[in-house]
Design an enzyme around this catalytic site. Sequence first.
Site, short mmCIF file in Angstrom:
data_model
loop_
_atom_site.label_atom_id
_atom_site.label_comp_id
_atom_site.label_asym_id
_atom_site.label_seq_id
_atom_site.Cartn_x
_atom_site.Cartn_y
_atom_site.Cartn_z
N HIS A 150 6.91 1.01 19.63
CA HIS A 150 5.86 1.48 18.71
C HIS A 150 6.06 2.97 18.39
O HIS A 150 5.19 3.80 18.63
CB HIS A 150 4.46 1.23 19.28
CG HIS A 150 3.40 1.21 18.20
ND1 HIS A 150 2.21 0.57 18.34
CD2 HIS A 150 3.37 1.75 16.95
CE1 HIS A 150 1.48 0.71 17.26
NE2 HIS A 150 2.18 1.42 16.39
N GLY A 163 0.83 -1.19 0.00
CA GLY A 163 0.00 0.00 0.00
C GLY A 163 0.86 1.24 0.00
O GLY A 163 1.98 1.24 -0.54
N GLU A 186 0.53 -4.04 24.09
CA GLU A 186 1.22 -2.76 24.22
C GLU A 186 0.57 -1.92 25.32
O GLU A 186 -0.66 -1.91 25.43
CB GLU A 186 1.17 -2.00 22.88
CG GLU A 186 1.91 -2.71 21.77
CD GLU A 186 1.94 -1.90 20.47
OE1 GLU A 186 1.44 -0.76 20.45
OE2 GLU A 186 2.48 -2.41 19.48
N ARG A 219 1.78 -4.18 12.54
CA ARG A 219 1.00 -4.59 13.71
C ARG A 219 1.56 -5.90 14.25
O ARG A 219 1.87 -6.83 13.48
CB ARG A 219 -0.48 -4.79 13.34
CG ARG A 219 -1.24 -3.49 13.09
CD ARG A 219 -1.36 -2.65 14.35
NE ARG A 219 -2.03 -1.37 14.13
CZ ARG A 219 -1.41 -0.24 13.86
NH1 ARG A 219 -0.08 -0.22 13.75
NH2 ARG A 219 -2.08 0.88 13.70
N SER A 264 1.20 -9.80 -1.25
CA SER A 264 0.14 -9.68 -0.25
C SER A 264 -1.03 -10.50 -0.77
O SER A 264 -1.06 -10.88 -1.95
CB SER A 264 -0.27 -8.21 -0.01
OG SER A 264 -0.98 -7.70 -1.12
#
Length: 332
Positions: A297, A167, A278, A249, A188
Amino acid sequence: MTDFRPLPSDRRPRIAVLDDYMGVAHKLAAWEKIEARADVDFLHEPIGKGEAGIEQLREYDAICLLRERTAFPGELLSQLPNLKAIAATGLRNRTLDHSRARELGIAVMTTTGSGNGVYATAELAWGLILGLMRFIPEESTAMRQGAWQTRLGNALWGKTIGIVGLGKLGARMALIAKAFGMEAVAWSPNLTPERAAEAGATYLAKQELLATADVISLHLVLGPTTRGIIGRQDLAQMKPESILINSARGPLVDEQALLEALRSGQIRGAGIDVYDQEPLPADHPIRTLPNALVTPHLGYSVRETFEAFYRQTVENLESWLDGQPIRLAEQQ
C-alpha cells in the site's frame, strides 16, 4: 468549541501517531513544537485487535491517523474515554466514524492537499504496469544471481488500457497512457461516453472493456456498489495475456477469485498495492505467486505527500493544544 472534551488540567497531554510503519513521521515535520507541550509516541507497528488495541490506545488524549489506514469505527471510539482529538490526514476518512466522534465530543481535524504527491498513486500504478509487462523484478533478481536476459516482455505502444473509474486519478492514467501510445478505454457504474471523452478515453461497457483491454487498472472509491466489482466472472472475461492493476482498494476485487485466476494462469498477472486486510499477513498466499507483483500500500506514500500531511497535522495539534482546533472535519 465548548462541546469538545477538555484537555487534561493535571498532566501533560498524551498523543499517539499511528501507522508510522516506515518510521518517517518525526523527520518530516516540526514535532518539537508539540513535544514541548505533550508526550508524543510514534507507533511503528499496527495496533492490536479487539481489547488489546483498546488497551494500547486508552491512555491517549489525541491520536494521529494516516488516511484510511487504521479503522476507527464508532464501537472503538466509544471505548476510549480519554480521547479528545483526532488529527487525521486527508480531507475524507471513510474508515473513521465522524458522526460518533462528534457525539462523543472528539475534535476531528483534517488536512488539505497532498503537495506534489497528488498523483503518486497513479504513478505507482504505472510502475506496477511496467514491472509486469517487462518482468523488471524478475530480471533484477536474475541479474543478482549472475544471469542475463531470462524473460521476453512486451511493449505498451499500441496496447489498450481499460480504466475502471475515471475520476482524478483515472483521468491521469488516461493522460499518461497517451504518452505511451496506448488507447484508453474506460467504464464505471456512473460514467457516460461524454465524460469519458472529456478525460481522453473511450467509453465501453464493462464486459467489452474486460474482453478488450491488455491492462485493466482500478481507480474506484470503495463503497456498497463497488465492493467486489471485479469478481470471478469478470476475471474470466479478461484476455489470458492481460494484467490487472489494483492501487485503489483491496475489496474492489474478489480476492479468492483473483488468487485462483493467478494460480491457473487465467490471466497473465496482477499488480496489487491494496488488500482486504492491511497490513497484509506474512503468510498470505499472494506473497508467493510468481505472477503477482505486490507492494505494501505505497499508493500515496511518498515524501511529498507525507510532508504536507504531517506539517498540517502538527499545525492542527498546536491549535488543539491552544484550545482552538482548526481544519475541523465538520467545517470542510
